[in-house]
Design a protein around this motif. Structure first.
Motif, PDB file in Angstrom:
ATOM      1  N   ALA A 197     -18.470 -16.922 -30.432  1.00  0.00           N
ATOM      2  CA  ALA A 197     -18.054 -15.862 -29.509  1.00  0.00           C
ATOM      3  C   ALA A 197     -16.540 -15.702 -29.506  1.00  0.00           C
ATOM      4  O   ALA A 197     -16.022 -14.578 -29.463  1.00  0.00           O
ATOM      5  N   SER A 198     -15.819 -16.809 -29.567  1.00  0.00           N
ATOM      6  CA  SER A 198     -14.364 -16.752 -29.583  1.00  0.00           C
ATOM      7  C   SER A 198     -13.859 -16.025 -30.812  1.00  0.00           C
ATOM      8  O   SER A 198     -12.929 -15.207 -30.735  1.00  0.00           O
ATOM      9  N   GLY A 199     -14.466 -16.313 -31.970  1.00  0.00           N
ATOM     10  CA  GLY A 199     -14.079 -15.615 -33.192  1.00  0.00           C
ATOM     11  C   GLY A 199     -14.353 -14.123 -33.105  1.00  0.00           C
ATOM     12  O   GLY A 199     -13.544 -13.295 -33.537  1.00  0.00           O
ATOM     13  N   TRP A 200     -15.492 -13.756 -32.524  1.00  0.00           N
ATOM     14  CA  TRP A 200     -15.852 -12.342 -32.383  1.00  0.00           C
ATOM     15  C   TRP A 200     -14.906 -11.637 -31.408  1.00  0.00           C
ATOM     16  O   TRP A 200     -14.428 -10.542 -31.674  1.00  0.00           O
ATOM     17  N   LEU A 201     -14.627 -12.281 -30.285  1.00  0.00           N
ATOM     18  CA  LEU A 201     -13.743 -11.683 -29.283  1.00  0.00           C
ATOM     19  C   LEU A 201     -12.311 -11.551 -29.788  1.00  0.00           C
ATOM     20  O   LEU A 201     -11.580 -10.649 -29.366  1.00  0.00           O
ATOM     21  N   GLY A 202     -11.920 -12.458 -30.706  1.00  0.00           N
ATOM     22  CA  GLY A 202     -10.562 -12.410 -31.227  1.00  0.00           C
ATOM     23  C   GLY A 202     -10.251 -11.149 -32.000  1.00  0.00           C
ATOM     24  O   GLY A 202      -9.076 -10.791 -32.179  1.00  0.00           O
TER      25      GLY A 202
ATOM     26  N   PRO B 284     -11.028 -10.847 -46.351  1.00  0.00           N
ATOM     27  CA  PRO B 284     -10.505  -9.587 -45.806  1.00  0.00           C
ATOM     28  C   PRO B 284     -10.128  -9.760 -44.339  1.00  0.00           C
ATOM     29  O   PRO B 284     -10.705 -10.589 -43.630  1.00  0.00           O
ATOM     30  N   ILE B 285      -9.185  -8.978 -43.895  1.00  0.00           N
ATOM     31  CA  ILE B 285      -8.667  -9.123 -42.543  1.00  0.00           C
ATOM     32  C   ILE B 285      -9.773  -9.023 -41.505  1.00  0.00           C
ATOM     33  O   ILE B 285      -9.789  -9.763 -40.517  1.00  0.00           O
ATOM     34  N   GLU B 286     -10.731  -8.120 -41.730  1.00  0.00           N
ATOM     35  CA  GLU B 286     -11.784  -7.928 -40.737  1.00  0.00           C
ATOM     36  C   GLU B 286     -12.753  -9.106 -40.670  1.00  0.00           C
ATOM     37  O   GLU B 286     -13.529  -9.227 -39.728  1.00  0.00           O
ATOM     38  N   TRP B 287     -12.719  -9.996 -41.675  1.00  0.00           N
ATOM     39  CA  TRP B 287     -13.567 -11.192 -41.674  1.00  0.00           C
ATOM     40  C   TRP B 287     -12.894 -12.381 -40.997  1.00  0.00           C
ATOM     41  O   TRP B 287     -13.566 -13.357 -40.653  1.00  0.00           O
ATOM     42  N   ARG B 288     -11.587 -12.350 -40.835  1.00  0.00           N
ATOM     43  CA  ARG B 288     -10.851 -13.574 -40.527  1.00  0.00           C
ATOM     44  C   ARG B 288     -11.229 -14.191 -39.194  1.00  0.00           C
ATOM     45  O   ARG B 288     -11.583 -15.375 -39.121  1.00  0.00           O
ATOM     46  N   SER B 289     -11.141 -13.440 -38.125  1.00  0.00           N
ATOM     47  CA  SER B 289     -11.387 -14.025 -36.803  1.00  0.00           C
ATOM     48  C   SER B 289     -12.813 -14.555 -36.693  1.00  0.00           C
ATOM     49  O   SER B 289     -13.042 -15.660 -36.175  1.00  0.00           O
ATOM     50  N   VAL B 290     -13.779 -13.790 -37.206  1.00  0.00           N
ATOM     51  CA  VAL B 290     -15.174 -14.239 -37.162  1.00  0.00           C
ATOM     52  C   VAL B 290     -15.359 -15.501 -38.001  1.00  0.00           C
ATOM     53  O   VAL B 290     -16.073 -16.429 -37.617  1.00  0.00           O
ATOM     54  N   SER B 291     -14.713 -15.549 -39.167  1.00  0.00           N
ATOM     55  CA  SER B 291     -14.846 -16.730 -40.027  1.00  0.00           C
ATOM     56  C   SER B 291     -14.223 -17.960 -39.376  1.00  0.00           C
ATOM     57  O   SER B 291     -14.736 -19.079 -39.536  1.00  0.00           O
ATOM     58  N   PHE B 292     -13.114 -17.776 -38.634  1.00  0.00           N
ATOM     59  CA  PHE B 292     -12.534 -18.908 -37.913  1.00  0.00           C
ATOM     60  C   PHE B 292     -13.553 -19.475 -36.922  1.00  0.00           C
ATOM     61  O   PHE B 292     -13.697 -20.689 -36.767  1.00  0.00           O
ATOM     62  N   GLY B 293     -14.248 -18.584 -36.229  1.00  0.00           N
ATOM     63  CA  GLY B 293     -15.280 -19.028 -35.293  1.00  0.00           C
ATOM     64  C   GLY B 293     -16.431 -19.710 -35.989  1.00  0.00           C
ATOM     65  O   GLY B 293     -16.951 -20.731 -35.524  1.00  0.00           O
TER      66      GLY B 293
ATOM     67  N   ARG C 215     -11.237  -8.253 -30.920  1.00  0.00           N
ATOM     68  CA  ARG C 215     -11.351  -7.150 -29.967  1.00  0.00           C
ATOM     69  C   ARG C 215     -10.395  -7.245 -28.789  1.00  0.00           C
ATOM     70  O   ARG C 215     -10.141  -6.245 -28.134  1.00  0.00           O
ATOM     71  N   TYR C 216      -9.892  -8.429 -28.489  1.00  0.00           N
ATOM     72  CA  TYR C 216      -9.030  -8.600 -27.318  1.00  0.00           C
ATOM     73  C   TYR C 216      -7.803  -9.423 -27.706  1.00  0.00           C
ATOM     74  O   TYR C 216      -7.830 -10.175 -28.691  1.00  0.00           O
ATOM     75  N   PRO C 217      -6.715  -9.311 -26.946  1.00  0.00           N
ATOM     76  CA  PRO C 217      -5.535 -10.127 -27.236  1.00  0.00           C
ATOM     77  C   PRO C 217      -5.875 -11.619 -27.237  1.00  0.00           C
ATOM     78  O   PRO C 217      -6.511 -12.124 -26.313  1.00  0.00           O
ATOM     79  N   LYS C 218      -5.443 -12.291 -28.263  1.00  0.00           N
ATOM     80  CA  LYS C 218      -5.805 -13.698 -28.436  1.00  0.00           C
ATOM     81  C   LYS C 218      -5.178 -14.587 -27.364  1.00  0.00           C
ATOM     82  O   LYS C 218      -5.760 -15.595 -26.960  1.00  0.00           O
ATOM     83  N   ARG C 219      -4.002 -14.223 -26.901  1.00  0.00           N
ATOM     84  CA  ARG C 219      -3.361 -15.048 -25.866  1.00  0.00           C
ATOM     85  C   ARG C 219      -4.179 -15.011 -24.576  1.00  0.00           C
ATOM     86  O   ARG C 219      -4.240 -16.012 -23.847  1.00  0.00           O
ATOM     87  N   PHE C 220      -4.824 -13.873 -24.287  1.00  0.00           N
ATOM     88  CA  PHE C 220      -5.635 -13.785 -23.084  1.00  0.00           C
ATOM     89  C   PHE C 220      -6.884 -14.656 -23.204  1.00  0.00           C
ATOM     90  O   PHE C 220      -7.358 -15.224 -22.204  1.00  0.00           O
TER      91      PHE C 220
END
Length: 421
Positions: free
Chosen positions: A286-291, A140-149, A293-298
């Motif tokens: 932390a990077s996966g979690w922050l992704g 699911p979309i809400e899992w993606r960034s955290v799973s990448f981390g 919540r904040y713009p990834k380029r930043f």
């Protein structure tokens, strides 16, 4: 215009719940990263046993890094077209076979073939890049960034775990048996890869799913590559990722020798690499979690700028164990925390259909940087007697990558935007 729903291609496909997919994928990343990160512990015994100079072993690993990067886009394309499980199975067999036959390589050519070619292409088919691509397609979309981390952190833990394991097994059973044990252990990736299989049928949940949206309109591989290479933000992202590979490979290979040159003991270098591995786990998560919540380029801009600043301070300070370990902790937090936002941006821009392929091109840029970091580091030291030139190149590349990532536009390409409307 409405945003895509948070439904995913497969919120649960039989036994493959999101948690199971993340755990199995993280296990694959741990296993794939482990042995290849511990190969430095085989340099001395293999060189002594065969009467080689260190350049022989170094060339084989350089070939491995280049072919790992070169093979990644092709492995991604095959996974996108024929399925991840098949590609991971072939990659695992190559990886395990390379480890096994490496133990019996008695000529430089044989070592280049086993530790270089077989393991390089094997890693392309069995490493965490395909895991991250599967996460993007299955979760699911809400899992993606955290799973990448989580997948990136698992790879780092494998790096940390297999180093002392290699030392202990070498002492207890010898280096040849250790390589055989590692080879057999790698076969565990094959059953774990079953969780990475794409569902054969689309989910029945109401409303447009991420997979359905990302798949429309359909693209050929050639069209996907042409679209990506013509997309300014993707090109900037790939160019910036070069710096990550350059910095990581240079530090991994040359940091121990650099510290000895500055009057510190070899154990300080070992502990520094261990600290990098441990702190990388926290940094990746932390990077996966922050992704989310904040713009990834930043996140990428902050990462590359912080690396440059930390490296500049480190090489200007007097050498000491404390300063070195602090630098290791800071770089550990930043080490692979570029991976979740980089993968997330590729997924956001182009969707899931050719995700493995397009993220593979980004990783190839990373590996080219890694090869040059190791190679230029050795050349610079031989010609100048110092690593200073490469340290300052690392600082410069960090600043340039921070600037390169700043103008990235975080939105889907027009094709996807229209499909999601």
């Amino acid at each position: 215009m409405t945003a895509p729903t948070s439904a995913a291609p497969a919120r649960s496909v039989g036994w493959r719940t999101p948690l199971v997919i993340v755990l199995c994928g993280s296990g694959i990343a741990l296993l794939a990263f482990g042995p290849r990160s511990a190969l430095g512990f085989f340099l001395t015994p293999m060189s002594q046993a065969n009467g080689w100079g260190r350049d022989v072993f170094g060339l084989a690993l350089a070939i491995q890094n280049l072919l790992w990067g070169l093979g990644q886009p092709f492995a991604g394309a095959l996974a996108d077209r024929f399925g991840t499980v098949r590609v991971m199975t072939i990659g695992t067999l190559l990886y395990a076979g390379g480890l096994w036959l490496m133990a019996y390589s008695t000529t430089p050519g044989a070592l280049d073939l086993t530790a270089g070619v077989m393991m390089g292409f094997g890693l392309a088919g069995a490493s965490f890049n395909l895991v991250i691509a599967s996460f993007g397609k299955l979760l699911p979309i809400e899992w993606r960034s955290v799973s990448f981390g989580a997948g990136t952190a698992a790879g780092s833990f494998g790096q940390f775990l297999f180093s002392p394991l290699a030392v202990g097994l070498n002492q207890a059973f010898g280096w040849q048996t250790t390589l055989a044990i590692f080879a057999v252990t790698m076969l565990t990736i094959i059953p774990l890869s079953l969780a990475m299989a794409a569902p054969k049928a689309a989910p029945t949940a109401p409303g447009p799913t991420a997979a359905a949206v990302d798949a429309a309109p359909q693209q050929s591989l050639r069209q996907a590559i042409a679209e990506a290479l013509g997309h300014r933000s993707y090109v900037l992202l790939v160019l910036g990722f070069f710096t990550c590979g350059f910095q990581l490979a240079f530090i991994t290979v040359h940091m121990p020798a650099y510290l000895i040159d500055r009057g510190l003991s070899a154990s300080v270098g070992g502990w520094t690499l261990a600290v990098i591995g441990l702190f990388n786990i926290a940094g990746s998560l932390a990077s996966g979690w922050l992704g989310n919540r904040y713009p990834k380029r930043f996140l990428l801009v902050g990462n590359y700028f912080s690396r440059a600043a930390a490296t500049a301070v480190f090489i200007l300070l007097p050498a000491s164990p404390a300063a070195t370990l602090i630098y290791g902790a800071v770089m550990g937090l930043l080490w692979l925390s570029t991976v979740p936002p980089t993968s997330g941006l590729v997924l956001l821009m182009f969707g899931t259909r050719w995700f493995a392929t397009l993220s593979g091109f980004a990783f190839f840029s990373h590996q080219v940087g890694g090869f040059l970091g190791v190679w230029i580091g050795g050349i610079a030291f031989e010609r100048t007697g110092s690593y200073d030139l490469v340290w300052w190149l690392s600082v410069l590349f960090g600043l340039l990558s921070a600037l390169i990532n700043l103008p990235i536009v975080e939105k889907p390409v027009a094709r996807l935007a229209a499909a999601r409307a």
